[in-house]
Design an enzyme around this catalytic site. Structure first.
Site, PDB file in Angstrom:
ATOM      1  N   ASP A  52       2.421   1.971   3.350  1.00 48.14           N
ATOM      2  CA  ASP A  52       3.465   1.108   3.911  1.00 48.14           C
ATOM      3  C   ASP A  52       4.841   1.616   3.522  1.00 48.14           C
ATOM      4  OD1 ASP A  52       1.300  -0.601   4.415  1.00 48.14           O
ATOM      5  OD2 ASP A  52       1.591  -1.611   2.485  1.00 48.14           O
ATOM      6  N   HIS A  55       0.888  -1.166   0.000  1.00 49.04           N
ATOM      7  CA  HIS A  55       0.000   0.000   0.000  1.00 49.04           C
ATOM      8  C   HIS A  55       0.925   1.216   0.000  1.00 49.04           C
ATOM      9  CE1 HIS A  55      -2.304  -2.943   2.499  1.00 49.04           C
ATOM     10  NE2 HIS A  55      -3.398  -2.378   2.037  1.00 49.04           N
TER      11      HIS A  55
HETATM   12  C1  XUL Z   1      -7.351  -6.326   5.134  1.00 51.89           C
HETATM   13  C2  XUL Z   1      -6.678  -6.800   3.902  1.00 51.89           C
HETATM   14  C3  XUL Z   1      -5.838  -5.829   3.171  1.00 51.89           C
HETATM   15  C4  XUL Z   1      -5.857  -6.007   1.687  1.00 51.89           C
HETATM   16  C5  XUL Z   1      -5.132  -4.908   0.944  1.00 51.89           C
HETATM   17  O1  XUL Z   1      -8.092  -7.278   5.793  1.00 51.89           O
HETATM   18  O2  XUL Z   1      -6.781  -7.953   3.551  1.00 51.89           O
HETATM   19  O3  XUL Z   1      -4.539  -5.925   3.652  1.00 51.89           O
HETATM   20  O4  XUL Z   1      -5.305  -7.218   1.317  1.00 51.89           O
HETATM   21  O5  XUL Z   1      -5.584  -3.649   1.269  1.00 51.89           O
END
Ligand code: XUL
Ligand code: CO
Length: 435
Positions: A104, A101
C-alpha cells in the site's frame, strides 16, 4: 507539505447526539470515560492504508472509479503524496492509529532488492511525519496475495523460491513495523490455501506454514519487537480454501506448532460471517482461549457473494462484539481497524471522511451499550446462575472420576434431570434494552 485534497474540510469534533452536522461525532467522544478508560483508549481506532488510500475503486466486474492525485501508484513521488494525504486525513478524523501492507505504501518494482529499498525509503518518510502527538502504527503486514508471484501461496507455495521471497518480505515488513513503533504485526494468508486438492499436498503446506510462523516469532525476539504477532482468520477468498479458516482452526494450528503462547488473533467481522459464524462468536472463542488480539471492524453485504468490506452500520451487532471485547478485559496492543472501503460510487474526498465518522460513531454507540450491559451485570448474573451447580463439590468430584463411577452414582441416586429453560428470549429482550 499541505495538499488540497481535503480542502474546506475542518477537523471533526464531538458535538453530541443532538448534532445534525454530518461531519461531527455524535457519540465518539475520545475523552469520555468508558469502564475506567478514555473512550479513545478502549476503541483504539485505526485507518487502513489499503482501502482508504491505495484502493482505486475496482470490483470483480469493473476497474477504478476513483481518480486521486496519487494515482497511478507507480512511483515514489506519488507514494509520498499518498502519505501526506493520509496524515491529513488522520488529523481531520483525530484517529489514534493506522495500519498498512508494504504494497500500500510503495509500488512493487518486481524484485526484492528494489522493494526493500523503497519500503525503507517510504517508511522513513512516514516516520519523519510521526511525533508524540501524531497517530501511531497499530500494525504492519506484508501483502503476499496481489502480485502474480504469490498466486500459489507464499509460505505454502510448492516453489521454495517463493517461500524464500516471502520470508525476506516478512522480515522487511517486521523491520519497518518495528522501526515505526508498531504495536502488532499481522499475517493474513489470502493465498495460503488451495484452489484444488488435485494438486495440493496438505501436510507439506501446513508444515511449511507452521515453520514460517515459528521463524516470524523467532525474529520478533531477535529484533526486540515487543508487539504482538497476530494471525487473521478467513475461510476462503481469494483462495477456494484458506488454511486459517476461522478462530477454532487457527487455535488448533497454533497448538500443533507450539505457537499458542506467542501468537494471537486479529478477528474480522466479514470473515467471521463468511466462515458461518457471528462476529461475537469468533471474538468470544478467541477470548475464552486467551488469544484475542485485535479486530477488523468491517462487514460484508449479507446478499452479495464477495468480501465487500463495508464500514459498520449496525449498532446491535457492534455492541455484542464490544461486549465480548470488554468482558475479556479490553484491548491491550490491539484495536479496532477499519479494514473497510467506500462504495465505488463514493468518489469524493468528503465520502472518505464521512465513512470513518459514521463508523466511529457506530462503534462508540456499540461500546457504550456494551459498557451499560457490563455495568448492569444482567447477562453475567444469568451466566453465573446457569452454571452455578458446577461449583458444587459433587459436580467437581464427578469430573475427577470415571464413566463406571458416574454410572454407579446415577443408579444409586436415581439421577433423572428435569430440563431447565435457557431463557433465550428473556436475554434477547434484555440486550434490546441497551442497544
Ligand atoms: C482481506 C483482509 C486483509 C487483512 C490484512 O480480506 O482482511 O486486508 O486484514 O492483510
Ligand atoms: Co482484515
Amino acid at each position: 507539505m499541505t495538499t488540497e485534497f481535503f480542502n474546506g474540510i475542518s477537523p471533526v469534533e464531538y458535538k453530541g447526539a443532538e448534532s445534525s452536522d454530518p461531519l461531527s461525532y455524535r457519540y465518539y467522544n475520545p475523552d469520555e470515560i468508558v469502564l475506567g478508560k478514555r473512550m479513545e483508549e478502549q476503541l483504539r481506532f485505526a485507518v487502513a492504508w489499503w482501502h482508504s488510500f491505495a484502493w482505486e475503486g475496482g470490483d470483480p466486474f469493473g476497474g477504478s472509479t476513483f481518480v486521486r492525485p496519487w494515482h497511478p501508484q507507480d512511483n515514489m513521488e506519488r507514494a509520498r503524496l499518498k502519505a501526506d494525504i493520509a496524515f491529513e486525513m488522520f488529523d481531520i478524523l483525530g484517529v489514534p492509529f493506522f495500519c498498512w501492507h508494504d504494497a500500500d505504501l510503495r509500488p512493487d518494482q518486481g524484485n526484492f532488492k528494489e522493494n526493500l529499498s523503497t519500503l525503507n525509503e517510504i517508511t522513513d518518510y512516514i516516520g519523519s511525519k510521526m511525533n508524540s502527538d501524531s497517530p501511531k502504527l497499530l500494525w504492519g503486514t506484508a501483502n503476499m496475495f496481489s502480485h502474480r508471484r504469490w498466486m500459489a501461496g507464499a509460505s505454502t507455495n510448492p516453489d521454495p523460491d517463493v517461500f524464500a521471497f516471502a520470508a525476506a518480505t516478512v522480515k522487511s515488513c517486521m523491520d519497518a513495523t518495528h522501526k515505526l513503533g508498531g504495536q502488532n504485526y499481522v499475517l493474513w494468508g489470502g493465498r495460503e490455501g488451495y484452489e484444488t486438492l488435485l494438486n495440493t499436498n496438505l501436510s507439506k503446506e501446513l508444515d511449511n506454514m507452521g515453520r514460517f510462523l515459528s521463524m516470524v516469532v523467532d525474529y520478533k525476539y531477535k529484533i526486540g519487537f515487543t508487539g504482538t504477532i497476530l494471525v487473521e482468520p478467513k475461510p476462503q477468498e481469494p483462495s477456494k480454501h484458506q488454511y486459517d479458516f476461522d478462530v477454532a482452526t487457527c487455535i488448533g494450528f497454533l497448538r500443533k506448532y507450539g505457537l499458542e503462547k506467542e501468537v494471537k488473533l486479529n478477528i474480522e467481522q466479514g470473515h467471521a460471517i463468511l466462515a458461518g459464524h457471528s462476529f461475537e462468536h469468533e471474538i468470544a472463542l478467541a477470548a475464552s482461549e486467551g488469544m484475542l488480539g485485535s479486530i477488523d471492524m468491517n462487514r460484508n453485504d449479507y446478499q452479495s457473494g464477495w468480501d465487500t468490506d463495508q464500514f459498520p452500520n449496525n449498532v446491535p451487532e457492534v455492541a455484542l462484539a464490544y461486549y465480548h471485547v470488554l468482558r475479556s478485559g479490553g484491548f491491550s496492543t490491539g484495536g479496532t481497524n477499519f479494514d473497510a472501503k467506500l462504495r465505488r460510487q463514493s468518489i469524493d474526498a468528503v465520502d472518505l471522511i464521512a465513512a470513518h465518522v459514521g463508523a466511529m460513531d457506530i462503534c462508540a454507540r456499540g461500546l457504550k451499550a456494551a459498557e451499560a450491559m457490563i455495568n448492569d451485570g444482567g447477562l453475567e448474573a444469568k451466566l453465573q446462575e446457569r452454571y452455578q451447580d458446577w461449583s458444587k463439590p459433587e459436580a467437581l468430584k464427578m469430573l475427577g472420576s470415571s464413566l463406571e463411577d458416574i454410572t454407579q452414582l446415577v443408579l444409586e441416586k436415581n439421577i433423572n434431570p428435569e430440563p431447565r429453560s435457557g431463557n433465550q428470549e428473556i436475554l434477547e429482550n434484555y440486550v434490546n434494552r441497551f442497544v
